[in-house]
Design a protein around this motif. Sequence first.
Motif, PDB file in Angstrom:
ATOM      1  N   UNK A 199      16.117  -2.753 -19.323  1.00 21.48           N
ATOM      2  CA  UNK A 199      16.530  -1.477 -18.732  1.00 21.48           C
ATOM      3  C   UNK A 199      15.408  -0.774 -17.975  1.00 21.48           C
ATOM      4  N   UNK A 200      14.164  -1.181 -18.183  1.00 17.24           N
ATOM      5  CA  UNK A 200      13.061  -0.606 -17.418  1.00 17.24           C
ATOM      6  C   UNK A 200      13.096  -1.076 -15.966  1.00 17.24           C
ATOM      7  N   UNK A 201      13.687  -2.234 -15.726  1.00 21.82           N
ATOM      8  CA  UNK A 201      13.837  -2.746 -14.367  1.00 21.82           C
ATOM      9  C   UNK A 201      12.551  -2.702 -13.571  1.00 21.82           C
ATOM     10  N   UNK A 202      12.655  -2.146 -12.365  1.00 25.27           N
ATOM     11  CA  UNK A 202      11.513  -2.097 -11.448  1.00 25.27           C
ATOM     12  C   UNK A 202      10.471  -1.066 -11.860  1.00 25.27           C
ATOM     13  N   UNK A 203      10.763  -0.239 -12.861  1.00 25.56           N
ATOM     14  CA  UNK A 203       9.788   0.747 -13.328  1.00 25.56           C
ATOM     15  C   UNK A 203       8.670   0.095 -14.127  1.00 25.56           C
ATOM     16  N   UNK A 204       8.827  -1.205 -14.411  1.00 25.98           N
ATOM     17  CA  UNK A 204       7.832  -1.911 -15.214  1.00 25.98           C
ATOM     18  C   UNK A 204       7.463  -3.234 -14.567  1.00 25.98           C
ATOM     19  N   UNK A 205       6.246  -3.657 -14.804  1.00 24.80           N
ATOM     20  CA  UNK A 205       5.832  -5.010 -14.451  1.00 24.80           C
ATOM     21  C   UNK A 205       5.972  -5.846 -15.708  1.00 24.80           C
ATOM     22  N   UNK A 206       6.711  -6.909 -15.620  1.00 29.17           N
ATOM     23  CA  UNK A 206       6.947  -7.765 -16.782  1.00 29.17           C
ATOM     24  C   UNK A 206       6.042  -8.983 -16.680  1.00 29.17           C
ATOM     25  N   UNK A 223      -2.865 -20.543 -22.793  1.00 32.54           N
ATOM     26  CA  UNK A 223      -1.628 -19.933 -22.363  1.00 32.54           C
ATOM     27  C   UNK A 223      -1.587 -19.823 -20.858  1.00 32.54           C
ATOM     28  N   UNK A 224      -0.407 -19.793 -20.340  1.00 34.14           N
ATOM     29  CA  UNK A 224      -0.203 -19.535 -18.922  1.00 34.14           C
ATOM     30  C   UNK A 224       0.455 -18.167 -18.835  1.00 34.14           C
ATOM     31  N   UNK A 225      -0.100 -17.285 -18.039  1.00 34.04           N
ATOM     32  CA  UNK A 225       0.450 -15.963 -17.888  1.00 34.04           C
ATOM     33  C   UNK A 225       1.087 -15.887 -16.527  1.00 34.04           C
ATOM     34  N   UNK A 226       2.301 -15.425 -16.492  1.00 35.47           N
ATOM     35  CA  UNK A 226       2.984 -15.303 -15.209  1.00 35.47           C
ATOM     36  C   UNK A 226       3.975 -14.178 -15.238  1.00 35.47           C
ATOM     37  N   UNK A 227       4.349 -13.743 -14.047  1.00 32.89           N
ATOM     38  CA  UNK A 227       5.370 -12.692 -13.950  1.00 32.89           C
ATOM     39  C   UNK A 227       6.697 -13.307 -14.362  1.00 32.89           C
ATOM     40  N   UNK A 228       7.449 -12.525 -15.056  1.00 32.11           N
ATOM     41  CA  UNK A 228       8.752 -13.063 -15.487  1.00 32.11           C
ATOM     42  C   UNK A 228       9.727 -11.990 -15.740  1.00 32.11           C
ATOM     43  N   UNK A 243       8.091   7.542 -22.238  1.00 37.70           N
ATOM     44  CA  UNK A 243       6.866   6.901 -21.750  1.00 37.70           C
ATOM     45  C   UNK A 243       6.767   7.087 -20.241  1.00 37.70           C
ATOM     46  N   UNK A 244       7.873   6.885 -19.526  1.00 38.94           N
ATOM     47  CA  UNK A 244       7.861   7.081 -18.077  1.00 38.94           C
ATOM     48  C   UNK A 244       7.605   8.543 -17.723  1.00 38.94           C
ATOM     49  N   UNK A 245       8.193   9.466 -18.480  1.00 37.04           N
ATOM     50  CA  UNK A 245       8.030  10.898 -18.196  1.00 37.04           C
ATOM     51  C   UNK A 245       6.590  11.369 -18.392  1.00 37.04           C
ATOM     52  N   UNK A 246       5.860  10.761 -19.326  1.00 35.18           N
ATOM     53  CA  UNK A 246       4.471  11.187 -19.540  1.00 35.18           C
ATOM     54  C   UNK A 246       3.570  10.731 -18.400  1.00 35.18           C
ATOM     55  N   UNK A 247       4.031   9.740 -17.634  1.00 32.52           N
ATOM     56  CA  UNK A 247       3.195   9.192 -16.568  1.00 32.52           C
ATOM     57  C   UNK A 247       2.124   8.267 -17.102  1.00 32.52           C
ATOM     58  N   UNK A 248       2.229   7.910 -18.365  1.00 32.71           N
ATOM     59  CA  UNK A 248       1.233   7.033 -18.985  1.00 32.71           C
ATOM     60  C   UNK A 248       1.366   5.605 -18.494  1.00 32.71           C
ATOM     61  N   UNK A 249       0.236   4.934 -18.423  1.00 32.15           N
ATOM     62  CA  UNK A 249       0.283   3.486 -18.270  1.00 32.15           C
ATOM     63  C   UNK A 249       0.496   2.956 -19.676  1.00 32.15           C
ATOM     64  N   UNK A 250       1.544   2.188 -19.861  1.00 29.46           N
ATOM     65  CA  UNK A 250       1.874   1.703 -21.197  1.00 29.46           C
ATOM     66  C   UNK A 250       1.971   0.185 -21.184  1.00 29.46           C
ATOM     67  N   UNK A 251       1.321  -0.415 -22.148  1.00 20.66           N
ATOM     68  CA  UNK A 251       1.427  -1.856 -22.380  1.00 20.66           C
ATOM     69  C   UNK A 251       2.289  -2.016 -23.622  1.00 20.66           C
TER      70      UNK A 251
END
Length: 191
Positions: free
Chosen positions: A167-174, A186-191, A148-156
């Motif tokens: 394992x995605x670490x900083x390569x992903x927004x959680x 719901x409450x949506x927040x970074x986590x 997914x990272x290699x394709x450069x796609x935005x992935x949800x």
Amino acid sequence: MATNGIAVAAARRDVTARLGAACRRGVGPFPAPGLALTGTLDTWLADRPAVEAEDALRRALAEARRIDAHAGTTTVGPHRSDLAVTYLAKGMPADLGSTGEQKALLIAIVLANARLMAAEGGAPPLLLLDEVAAHLDAERRTALFQEVLATGSQAWMTGTDAATFAELGAAANHVRVVPDDTGGGVVVGAG
């Protein structure tokens, strides 16, 4: 209708051939699927020129009018084709595989399609992958994330366990979604 129907079937046949070639190249630990279209129009296009297939569809539509009117549906056309997936290494139809094998084949198709779209379209696609990492072993999960990272796609990617995506670490927004204090919304927040 016959002209457009054959045009749709021919275009789908072309895309399936290109996607099938991308699938056969495989992705890491994911099995290479074989793809084929099954349907009357697909058979016609495989063994005759498109003009003759168009004439055959025109005749078939005319012959089926009474049946179709009674049934309330069209019994012949490009909408009657199916995509047949084969687990190539085992030489068996995907629908005879285990749930895990079917999921691995589907992921292989999605990843091959993302690579194909990026290569042919000039831009990577947006991927929406619901519970895609659930039940994958560590090797396949890592391969999925790397691809997914290699394709450069935005992935949800959704999941119920944040550790699955660690394992995605900083390569992903959680993003974490939790019930609010009142039990509604719901409450949506970074986590």
